[in-house]
Design an enzyme around this catalytic site. Structure first.
Site, PDB file in Angstrom:
ATOM      1  N   CYS A 117       0.818  -1.231   0.000  1.00 33.06           N
ATOM      2  CA  CYS A 117       0.000   0.000   0.000  1.00 33.06           C
ATOM      3  C   CYS A 117       0.846   1.273   0.000  1.00 33.06           C
ATOM      4  O   CYS A 117       0.323   2.360  -0.254  1.00 33.06           O
ATOM      5  CB  CYS A 117      -0.967  -0.011   1.175  1.00 33.06           C
ATOM      6  SG  CYS A 117      -2.118  -1.374   1.131  1.00 33.06           S
ATOM      7  N   HIS A 256      -3.008   7.349   2.206  1.00 38.51           N
ATOM      8  CA  HIS A 256      -3.468   6.036   1.742  1.00 38.51           C
ATOM      9  C   HIS A 256      -4.835   5.746   2.349  1.00 38.51           C
ATOM     10  O   HIS A 256      -5.044   5.882   3.560  1.00 38.51           O
ATOM     11  CB  HIS A 256      -2.456   4.963   2.143  1.00 38.51           C
ATOM     12  CG  HIS A 256      -2.981   3.583   1.959  1.00 38.51           C
ATOM     13  ND1 HIS A 256      -3.502   3.152   0.762  1.00 38.51           N
ATOM     14  CD2 HIS A 256      -3.097   2.530   2.816  1.00 38.51           C
ATOM     15  CE1 HIS A 256      -3.908   1.906   0.886  1.00 38.51           C
ATOM     16  NE2 HIS A 256      -3.673   1.498   2.127  1.00 38.51           N
ATOM     17  N   ASN A 286     -10.060  -0.024   0.243  1.00 36.86           N
ATOM     18  CA  ASN A 286      -8.596   0.072   0.199  1.00 36.86           C
ATOM     19  C   ASN A 286      -8.111  -0.572  -1.106  1.00 36.86           C
ATOM     20  O   ASN A 286      -8.212  -1.784  -1.273  1.00 36.86           O
ATOM     21  CB  ASN A 286      -8.017  -0.658   1.417  1.00 36.86           C
ATOM     22  CG  ASN A 286      -6.495  -0.621   1.460  1.00 36.86           C
ATOM     23  OD1 ASN A 286      -5.845  -0.302   0.465  1.00 36.86           O
ATOM     24  ND2 ASN A 286      -5.932  -0.964   2.599  1.00 36.86           N
TER      25      ASN A 286
HETATM   26  N1  COA Z   1     -18.381  -7.368  10.717  1.00 32.74           N
HETATM   27  C1  COA Z   1     -18.849  -7.433  11.972  1.00 32.74           C
HETATM   28  N2  COA Z   1     -18.046  -7.655  13.035  1.00 32.74           N
HETATM   29  C2  COA Z   1     -16.737  -7.807  12.797  1.00 32.74           C
HETATM   30  C3  COA Z   1     -16.181  -7.760  11.504  1.00 32.74           C
HETATM   31  C4  COA Z   1     -17.073  -7.543  10.433  1.00 32.74           C
HETATM   32  N3  COA Z   1     -16.652  -7.443   9.156  1.00 32.74           N
HETATM   33  N4  COA Z   1     -14.840  -7.938  11.573  1.00 32.74           N
HETATM   34  C5  COA Z   1     -14.557  -8.093  12.871  1.00 32.74           C
HETATM   35  N5  COA Z   1     -15.699  -8.021  13.608  1.00 32.74           N
HETATM   36  C6  COA Z   1     -15.868  -8.131  15.060  1.00 32.74           C
HETATM   37  C7  COA Z   1     -14.715  -8.830  15.727  1.00 32.74           C
HETATM   38  O1  COA Z   1     -14.900 -10.236  15.697  1.00 32.74           O
HETATM   39  C8  COA Z   1     -14.809  -8.276  17.132  1.00 32.74           C
HETATM   40  O2  COA Z   1     -15.800  -8.938  17.819  1.00 32.74           O
HETATM   41  P1  COA Z   1     -15.646  -9.248  19.388  1.00 32.74           P
HETATM   42  O3  COA Z   1     -15.563  -7.898  20.060  1.00 32.74           O
HETATM   43  O4  COA Z   1     -16.905  -9.988  19.716  1.00 32.74           O
HETATM   44  O5  COA Z   1     -14.397 -10.047  19.528  1.00 32.74           O
HETATM   45  C9  COA Z   1     -15.264  -6.837  16.913  1.00 32.74           C
HETATM   46  O6  COA Z   1     -15.853  -6.813  15.597  1.00 32.74           O
HETATM   47  C10 COA Z   1     -14.165  -5.832  16.975  1.00 32.74           C
HETATM   48  O7  COA Z   1     -13.094  -6.297  16.168  1.00 32.74           O
HETATM   49  P2  COA Z   1     -11.751  -5.489  16.023  1.00 32.74           P
HETATM   50  O8  COA Z   1     -10.847  -6.223  15.092  1.00 32.74           O
HETATM   51  O9  COA Z   1     -11.235  -5.121  17.388  1.00 32.74           O
HETATM   52  O10 COA Z   1     -12.326  -4.169  15.350  1.00 32.74           O
HETATM   53  P3  COA Z   1     -11.555  -2.848  14.975  1.00 32.74           P
HETATM   54  O11 COA Z   1     -12.257  -1.701  15.545  1.00 32.74           O
HETATM   55  O12 COA Z   1     -10.078  -2.974  15.210  1.00 32.74           O
HETATM   56  O13 COA Z   1     -11.784  -2.794  13.412  1.00 32.74           O
HETATM   57  C11 COA Z   1     -10.576  -3.179  11.415  1.00 32.74           C
HETATM   58  C12 COA Z   1     -11.275  -3.812  12.580  1.00 32.74           C
HETATM   59  C13 COA Z   1     -10.024  -4.286  10.536  1.00 32.74           C
HETATM   60  C14 COA Z   1     -11.585  -2.364  10.614  1.00 32.74           C
HETATM   61  C15 COA Z   1      -9.465  -2.252  11.930  1.00 32.74           C
HETATM   62  O14 COA Z   1      -8.672  -2.942  12.857  1.00 32.74           O
HETATM   63  C16 COA Z   1      -8.588  -1.757  10.837  1.00 32.74           C
HETATM   64  O15 COA Z   1      -9.011  -1.022   9.973  1.00 32.74           O
HETATM   65  N6  COA Z   1      -7.271  -2.088  10.872  1.00 32.74           N
HETATM   66  C17 COA Z   1      -6.358  -1.669   9.880  1.00 32.74           C
HETATM   67  C18 COA Z   1      -6.537  -2.487   8.654  1.00 32.74           C
HETATM   68  C19 COA Z   1      -5.804  -1.907   7.499  1.00 32.74           C
HETATM   69  O16 COA Z   1      -5.800  -0.728   7.319  1.00 32.74           O
HETATM   70  N7  COA Z   1      -5.169  -2.762   6.700  1.00 32.74           N
HETATM   71  C20 COA Z   1      -4.477  -2.371   5.539  1.00 32.74           C
HETATM   72  C21 COA Z   1      -3.298  -1.551   5.897  1.00 32.74           C
HETATM   73  S1  COA Z   1      -2.586  -0.885   4.467  1.00 32.74           S
END
Ligand code: COA
Length: 335
Positions: A117, A256, A286
Site C-alpha cells: 500500500c 493512503h 482500500n
Molecule cells: N463485521 C462485523 N463484526 C466484525 C467484523 C465484520 N466485518 N470484523 C470483525 N468483527 C468483530 C470482531 O470479531 C470483534 O468482535 P468481538 O468484540 O466480539 O471479539 C469486533 O468486531 C471488533 O473487532 P476489532 O478487530 O477489534 O475491530 P476494529 O475496531 O479494530 O476494526 C478493522 C477492525 C479491521 C476495521 C481495523 O482494525 C482496521 O481497519 N485495521 C487496519 C486495517 C488496514 O488498514 N489494513 C491495511 C493496511 S494498508
C-alpha cells in the site's frame, strides 16, 4: 528566484485513474458474511468498492489508468514505466513490461515495485530518482492492484476492506521551484512486523501449503491500525520538516485510503483540520498501491483539490512500509 542547481526535479505532468465497473456494496457482502453495512461504515468508512470481473487483471487496470495519465500529460516520449503493485498478473515476470507494451511503449525501461500500500509513494521517489540521475526524462508511474485476488471470500475481517483499482501520474523533468515538483521524501520499513499483514504461502519460502487460508491475506487489524496511525503522522512530520513547511501550510492531506479512522487519527495527531483530509474510501475501499492516485483524481474532479494547493501525500502498508512526500498541486486534471 534562480533555478540554477534546481534542475532534475520530478514534476507531476499528468494524472489518470480507473476503477473496474462492477460495484460491490456492503449490503451485498452482508448477504454472505456475518457483517453489516452499519458495522463496516462505522469501523472503516467504506460503503462500497469496485471489484474486477473474472478475467480482468492488474495489467488491464494499469493500462486504463496509464492511458488516461498519458492523455492528461499530452504529447512527449516516455522513457520508463514503473508499476507499483503487489498483485502482478504472474508471480514471474513483473507486469510492467506488459503494461508498457499495451500502451504502445514497447522498448522502454519497465519494472514492478512491490511496497504494497506504500508502493505509489515509493514509486514516485524511484521515478524521481530516474529523472534526477538523467536515466529518464519522462516516467509513467502507475499504482495498480487487484487486491481482491488475495482475499479469502469467507474472511469477514478482510473482505469489506479491500477493492480493486488503478491510478497513475506522468513525471517529467523540471525545476524544484515549479508547481507539481515532488518535494523531499521520507521512506521507511520494518520487516520484523511483516506477519501482521501477509500472504504466507505461494512465494519462494513456502511454495505450497495444506492450509487453504495460507494463500490469502492474513491481517492483524488492530495492530496494523495502531502502527498505521503512528507511522503516517511521524513520517508526515519528518517530511514537512525537510520541506520547510509548517503543518498550517498543508491545504490537503492525501493519505493512503485504508480506513477513514486511520486518516482522521493521523490528521488529528498532526494537528491538521478535518477538512484538509481527502477521502474517497467510501466508494473505493482500500485499493492498495492505487489508492493515492485514485484519491488525487477524485479530489481534482470534485474540486476538493485545486491548482496551488499545498499537498501532503502519506502512505502505509504491508511490509511494513510507509512514507510521505509533498508537492504544490500543478494545473493538472485527470485524463
Ligand atoms: N463485521 C462485523 N463484526 C466484525 C467484523 C465484520 N466485518 N470484523 C470483525 N468483527 C468483530 C470482531 O470479531 C470483534 O468482535 P468481538 O468484540 O466480539 O471479539 C469486533 O468486531 C471488533 O473487532 P476489532 O478487530 O477489534 O475491530 P476494529 O475496531 O479494530 O476494526 C478493522 C477492525 C479491521 C476495521 C481495523 O482494525 C482496521 O481497519 N485495521 C487496519 C486495517 C488496514 O488498514 N489494513 C491495511 C493496511 S494498508
Amino acid at each position: 528566484m534562480s533555478t540554477q542547481g534546481l534542475r532534475g526535479a520530478a514534476v507531476v505532468a499528468g494524472l489518470g485513474a480507473w476503477l473496474p465497473p462492477r460495484v460491490v456494496d456492503n449490503e451485498e457482502i452482508s448477504r454472505y458474511l456475518d457483517t453489516s453495512d452499519e458495522w463496516i461504515r462505522a469501523r472503516t468508512g467504506i460503503g462500497e468498492r469496485h471489484v474486477v470481473d473474472p478475467g480482468m487483471s492488474t495489467v488491464d487496470l494499469a493500462v486504463e489508468a496509464g492511458r488516461r495519465a498519458l492523455d492528461s500529460a499530452g504529447p512527449g516520449a516516455i522513457d520508463a514505466v514503473l508499476l507499483a503493485t503487489s498483485t502482478a498478473d504472474q508471480l514471474c515476470p513483473g507486469s510492467a513490461p506488459q503494461v508498457a507494451s499495451r500502451l504502445g511503449l514497447n522498448g522502454v525501461a519497465a519494472l514492478d515495485l512491490n511496497a504494497v500500500c506504500s508502493g505509489f509513494v515509493y514509486a514516485l521517489a524511484t521515478g524521481g530518482g530516474l529523472i534526477a540521475s538523467g536515466v529518464a526524462g519522462r516516467v509513467l508511474v502507475i499504482g495498480a492492484d487487484v487486491f481482491t485476488s488475495l482475499i479469502d471470500p469467507q474472511d469477514r475481517s478482510t473482505v469489506p476492506i479491500f477493492g480493486d483499482g488503478a491510478g497513475a501520474v506522468v513525471l517529467r523533468e523540471g525545476t524544484a521551484d515549479e508547481p507539481g515538483a515532488l518535494g523531499p521524501f521520507d521512506l521507511h520499513s520494518e520487516g520484523e512486523l511483516a506477519e501482521l499483514l501477509w500472504v504466507a504461502a505461494g512465494g519462494a519460502k513456502q511454495r505450497t501449503s495444506e492450509n487453504r487460508s495460507d494463500y490469502f491475506l492474513a491481517m492483524q487489524g488492530t495492530a496494523v491500525f495502531r502502527h498505521a496511525c503512528a507511522r503516517m503522522a511521524e513520517s508526515a512530520r519528518t517530511v514537512l520538516d525537510k520541506a520547510g513547511w509548517q503543518v498550517c501550510d498543508v491545504d490537503r492531506f492525501v493519505g493512503h485510503q485504508a480506513n477513514i479512522r486511520i486518516l482522521q487519527v493521523a490528521a488529528k495527531q498532526l494537528g491538521l483540520p478535518p477538512e484538509s483530509v481527502v477521502a474517497n474510501i467510501e466508494h473505493t475501499g482500500n485499493t492498495s498501491a492505487a489508492s493515492i492516485p485514485l484519491a488525487l483524481a477524485d479530489a481534482v474532479t470534485d474540486g476538493t483539490l485545486v491548482t496551488g494547493h499545498k499537498v501532503l501525500l502519506g502512505a502505509f502498508g504491508a511490509g511494513l512500509t510507509w512514507g510521505s512526500t509533498v508537492l504544490t498541486w500543478p494545473d493538472v486534471k485527470p485524463g
